[in-house]
Design an enzyme around this catalytic site. Structure first.
Site, PDB file in Angstrom:
ATOM      1  N   GLN A 183       8.043  -3.953  -5.043  1.00 28.99           N
ATOM      2  CA  GLN A 183       7.183  -3.751  -6.068  1.00 28.99           C
ATOM      3  C   GLN A 183       7.382  -2.713  -7.175  1.00 28.99           C
ATOM      4  O   GLN A 183       7.816  -1.728  -6.445  1.00 28.99           O
ATOM      5  CB  GLN A 183       5.758  -3.562  -5.511  1.00 28.99           C
ATOM      6  CG  GLN A 183       4.608  -3.845  -6.612  1.00 28.99           C
ATOM      7  CD  GLN A 183       3.133  -3.369  -6.325  1.00 28.99           C
ATOM      8  OE1 GLN A 183       3.039  -2.054  -5.975  1.00 28.99           O
ATOM      9  NE2 GLN A 183       2.265  -4.370  -6.218  1.00 28.99           N
ATOM     10  N   CYS A 191      -3.188  -1.725  -9.179  1.00 32.30           N
ATOM     11  CA  CYS A 191      -3.503  -0.185  -8.458  1.00 32.30           C
ATOM     12  C   CYS A 191      -4.189   0.339  -9.418  1.00 32.30           C
ATOM     13  O   CYS A 191      -3.751   0.518 -10.573  1.00 32.30           O
ATOM     14  CB  CYS A 191      -2.322   0.378  -8.193  1.00 32.30           C
ATOM     15  SG  CYS A 191      -2.411   1.687  -7.196  1.00 32.30           S
ATOM     16  N   MET A 207       0.944  -1.118  -0.033  1.00 32.22           N
ATOM     17  CA  MET A 207      -0.100   0.019   0.019  1.00 32.22           C
ATOM     18  C   MET A 207       0.848   0.911  -0.143  1.00 32.22           C
ATOM     19  O   MET A 207       1.623   1.513   0.887  1.00 32.22           O
ATOM     20  CB  MET A 207      -0.764  -0.055   1.410  1.00 32.22           C
ATOM     21  CG  MET A 207      -1.981  -1.105   1.119  1.00 32.22           C
ATOM     22  SD  MET A 207      -3.109  -0.896   2.786  1.00 32.22           S
ATOM     23  CE  MET A 207      -2.028  -1.668   3.835  1.00 32.22           C
TER      24      MET A 207
END
Ligand SMILES: Cc1cc2nc3c(=O)[nH]c(=O)nc-3n(C[C@H](O)[C@H](O)[C@H](O)COP(=O)(O)O)c2cc1C
Length: 333
Positions: A72, A102, A19
């Site tokens: 990521q 995303c 996140m």
């Protein structure tokens, strides 16, 4: 159940979801200490020209993190993605995760993140380029499709496996769903049924019973938790316990919660420096406190404070009004 990704055996099949703005190094380490099997970094742009910014430099900082360290990357160009993966492996990444999950505008304007699901040949080129570029496992995080009329997740998952992707996490929403409605895990189950690589179900899993139900409904190898970990990093311990024992663990004592919050804040001040650390700490404090009704006044006070010392002592006074003198060794040092 023993779960492997490449050479790595995971200690748990309950993972922290990446996140941006949340899963910085302090939060990742906290969640790993509480039993998250993996904790991927916040997404890092594949555009290396932007890596000089303080934000990107912090996102590439993995010092002290337990193995395997997952970075990521997000982007749209196969060669840029391959180069970004290579450089991160040189810098210590042990698993590269590719973001096709995303929905953020900034990413999607460049046809990156979940917008890539629209272009399956490009997905294949990106995944092939990245897996060929690095000797470490490459994993993929994706949504179930582009929109409810185009749930091409199962096809993309096949492409991923053919390209050498070694594990897949699927958020049970399409790109156009944003975060609306409930995640559906039927498509996740369809994906799992077709693949040999480990598949992790993601979306709206917020406690042990929910994790068990999704695992049973999808046949997935594990689950990935995002928002439920905000203000509750110990959720990994709770879910691991529930999956093993079939019953809930005892609630954490308030002193334990206080100690977790305190250590978290001190890590944030150390990682970001005082001024940014206090700002980043505000949102974590809000998440911790919003789980406990009756803390609204404390929340409003805490988010207005500008210094680590005052932020920490205000918090600790709440837990122990008598202890006014707070030793701040790590903050002051
Ligand atoms: C604040 C925020 C930031 C996110 N950033 C990323 C990201 O950088 N990369 C990514 O793949 N997904 C990102 N996501 C999506 C999450 O990883 C996850 O798929 C989504 O929140 C659904 O899981 P949950 O219901 O457990 O939160 C983000 C989600 C949130 C709420």
């Amino acid at each position: 159940m023993t779960l492997r990704i490449g050479p790595y055996t995971l200690a748990s099949n309950v993972l922290l979801a990446p996140m941006a703005g949340v899963t910085d190094r302090p939060f990742r380490m906290l969640c790993r200490r509480f039993g998250a099997g993996l904790a991927a970094s916040e997404m890092l742009t594949a555009d290396t020209r932007l890596w000089g910014s303080a934000k990107s430099r912090r996102r590439m900082d993995h010092s002290g993190e337990p193995s395997p360290r997952v970075v990521q990357i997000a982007g749209y160009d196969p060669q840029m993605m391959a180069e970004a993966a290579r450089l991160n492996v040189d810098a210590g990444a042990e698993i590269i995760d590719i973001n096709m999950g995303c929905p953020a505008k900034k990413v999607c304007n460049r046809l990156a993140g979940s917008a890539l699901l629209q272009d399956e040949p490009l997905v294949a080129r990106i995944l092939a380029a990245v897996t060929a570029a690095v000797p470490v496992p490459v994993t993929l995080k994706m949504r179930t499709g582009w929109d409810p009329q185009h749930r091409n997740g199962p096809r993309v998952a096949h492409i991923a496996e053919d390209c050498g992707i070694q594990a897949l996490a699927v958020h049970g929403r399409t790109r156009s769903d944003g975060y609306r409605g409930r995640a559906e895990h039927d498509t996740v189950a369809a994906i799992k049924a077709r693949l040999k690589i480990p598949v992790f179900a993601n979306g709206d899993i917020d406690d042990g019973p929910a994790a068990r139900a999704v695992l049973a409904a999808t046949g997935c190898d594990g689950v990935m938790l995002g928002r439920a970990a905000q203000g509750r990093p110990w959720i990994f311990d709770e879910v691991n316990f529930f999956l093993a024992a079939g019953r809930a663990s005892a609630a954490l004592a308030p002193e334990k919660v206080r100690d977790i919050m305190r250590a978290h804040l001190e890590d944030l001040y150390g990682f970001y420096g005082d001024a940014t650390g206090v700002r980043v700490a505000r949102k974590h404090l809000s998440w911790y406190l919003q789980r406990h009704p009756g803390n609204e006044a404390l929340r409003s006070r805490l988010v207005a404070i500008e210094t680590p010392q005052e932020q920490l002592s205000t918090l600790l006074e709440h837990f122990d009004p008598v202890a006014r003198c707070v030793p701040l060794a790590r903050v002051v040092a």
